[in-house]
Scaffold this active site. Structure first.
Site, PDB file in Angstrom:
ATOM      1  CG  ASP A 168     -13.074   1.560 -64.244  1.00 12.11           C
ATOM      2  OD1 ASP A 168     -13.335   2.204 -65.278  1.00 12.11           O
ATOM      3  OD2 ASP A 168     -12.248   0.620 -64.207  1.00 12.11           O
ATOM      4  CG  HIS A 169     -15.853   0.102 -67.445  1.00  8.84           C
ATOM      5  ND1 HIS A 169     -16.287   0.187 -68.740  1.00  8.84           N
ATOM      6  CD2 HIS A 169     -14.520  -0.044 -67.519  1.00  8.84           C
ATOM      7  CE1 HIS A 169     -15.254   0.071 -69.558  1.00  8.84           C
ATOM      8  NE2 HIS A 169     -14.161  -0.053 -68.838  1.00  8.84           N
ATOM      9  CD  GLU A 272     -11.186   6.904 -68.890  1.00 14.08           C
ATOM     10  OE1 GLU A 272     -10.152   7.500 -68.550  1.00 14.08           O
ATOM     11  OE2 GLU A 272     -11.265   5.666 -68.923  1.00 14.08           O
TER      12      GLU A 272
HETATM   13 ZN    ZN Z   1     -12.790  -0.423 -70.367  1.00 22.89          ZN
END
Ligand code: ZN
Length: 496
Positions: A168-169, A272
């Site tokens: 994530d990120h 994403e």
């Molecule tokens: Zn975010």
């Protein structure tokens, strides 16, 4: 209590599972190889017996009176790799491409049992392993450990529908390589370092001194009307130039990451694009531009996370104008549909007033990320089970708040939080219904989990894990209820 051998001798009859401390849902076999998990009180262990059990490493135990033996394998990284090789359902798969998915970041590595209960109730796919590098650093964990905890949890609970693992990120190529090398099935590229925040307030004249519009961009967008379902969007020269300045580098960076790591299809992952970590909201025009440019340049992505209007602060409900949010969400969702991807809602913890709208306008096709709320429920469990320990941690969190604020954007007002010494034990749990108290605990997790005593031992961490182990059922049910409420509201917005 029966011994493990009493259980093994009866296989495939598993009626003796409970007496031997075996988690019934964890019992799996491939031919003659049987693998299951056993509750040893303070911890769980894997037991493997039969042909092929040598893939697991641990103590080999022989039956004193029969010819059987088994391997007692600790829940370490090596055995998690063996487990994923042996039982495919314990390895992550790309689930972001499914209709509905939800990220349930588990900073502690203990939340998945509660989460799995939620995803047995709803058909959305879970991303059980989901951490940002910031979270890894603040908790001193590794991606190996994050993934292993998820694998062991689905094995123990017999959750076979499939789960995802989200790096994530991620901002840097080396972080992407790290996540991919471990078999993570989702990469969330955080483009914020390549998004310009200094041009939002510039006048048209100032914008023109910064740069001019490339010819192909002008041709693509100027004097055109783009139909997005019931809405039409048009770019003025000023807006287009501003958008070009804000996002063109982010688009270039995304293309470079796509081409370097993902375009050849050698890793089976979902991509994403996150443009949400910016000070100003992503306008529908900006969202359209980013999606259109990436698509034209051949990038395939499953989701885009825009920054919505209003505030999606950590661990509390939406702050802002819901009417405007609804209006913009409708267009954002339509843009995503036009290009064939899903909207991703970041900082989705506790945004209860928005969930029905999200379900409705995405027509049930969404990705929602939560993380902090799962930690907050763990601390709510502490307040319930061990009020004395909670008070001590709460006071420590107050002392660390100023430092913690550097990592997160919050508008917490400490003066609104009741003094824990004036609250009785039952009232402590109520703190988790108050936004300022929630944010205080939300953002100080790294400090709480890593604080040490003078002798080098952890001040809270070991006590907390011991409590969470003993209070496992309390925590699992709190999560079941709390994340279940997120899902219930999301599902109330659309017809299945
Ligand atoms: Zn975010």
């Amino acid at each position: 209590m029966n011994t493990i051998f009493d259980f093994i001798k009866k296989l495939p009859d598993v009626s003796a599972a409970k007496d031997a401390g075996v988690y019934k849902k964890s019992i799996n076999n491939i031919g003659d190889l049987w693998v299951f998990m056993v509750n040893e009180g303070e911890k769980d262990v894997l037991i493997a017996t039969g042909k092929g059990s040598e893939i697991f490493s641990g103590e080999k135990i022989n039956c004193p009176e029969c010819a059987k033996s088994y391997i007692k394998a600790p829940l370490n990284h090596e055995n998690a790799i063996a487990l994923r090789k042996t039982f495919a359902f314990t390895a992550p798969i790309p689930v972001l491409r499914e209709k509905r998915s939800m990220g349930v970041g588990d900073r502690l590595g203990i939340a998945a049992h509660g989460h799995i209960r939620c995803f047995n109730d709803y058909d959305a796919y879970p991303i059980l392993a989901q951490q940002s590098i910031r979270e890894l650093n603040l908790t001193n964990r590794t991606y190996e450990n994050v993934l292993d905890c998820a694998s062991y949890a689905v094995f123990r609970d017999g959750f076979k529908r499939g789960f995802g693992a989200d790096g994530d990120h991620l901002k840097k190529p080396e972080d992407i390589e790290y996540a991919l090398s471990l078999g993570f099935t989702m990469i969330t590229l955080d483009c914020s370092d390549h998004i310009r925040n200094d041009v939002n307030d510039m006048s048209f004249a100032q914008l023109k001194t910064e740069s001019s519009l490339p010819k192909d961009i002008a041709q693509r967008y100027l004097d055109k009307t783009f139909e997005i379902e019931d809405d039409k969007i048009k770019f003025t020269e000023e807006e287009l130039l501003r958008i070009q300045l804000i996002y063109s580098k982010a688009v270039d960076y995304t293309v470079s990451i796509w081409e370097k790591y993902l375009s050849d299809g050698s890793s089976n992952v979902d991509f994403e694009i996150s443009i949400d970590e910016t000070p100003t909201p992503t306008t529908p025009l900006q969202h359209f531009y980013v999606a259109n440019e990436l698509t034209l340049r051949g990038v395939k992505f499953a989701t885009v996370a825009p920054r919505f209007c209003g505030e999606f602060q950590k661990g509390v409900d939406y702050i802002g104008d819901l009417v405007q949010f609804e209006k913009e969400l409708k267009i954002h969702a339509a843009i995503a549909r036009k290009f064939g991807y899903k909207l991703s809602i970041h900082s989705g913890s506790d945004k209860f007033s928005t969930f029905k709208l999200i379900g409705k306008y995405t027509q049930g096709k969404f990705h929602v990320k939560t993380a902090g709320t799962n930690w907050l429920e763990a601390m709510r469990a502490v307040a319930k089970v061990d009020p004395k320990l909670y008070r001590e941690i709460h006071k420590f969190a107050l002392s660390m708040f100023e430092q913690a604020k550097k990592f997160y954007h919050v508008t917490t007002d400490l003066s609104k939080i009741a003094d824990v010494d004036t609250l009785n034990d039952n009232e402590l749990v109520e703190l988790f219904n108050q936004n300022d108290a929630r944010q205080l605990i939300h953002i100080t997790y790294g400090f709480i989990l890593t604080e040490k005593n003078a002798d080098g031992s952890f001040r809270f961490k070991d006590k907390l894990y011991k409590m969470w182990r003993e209070g496992e059922e309390v925590y699992a049910e709190m999560l079941h209820k709390h994340i279940g409420r997120h899902l219930e509201l999301l599902y109330s917005g659309f017809e299945k």
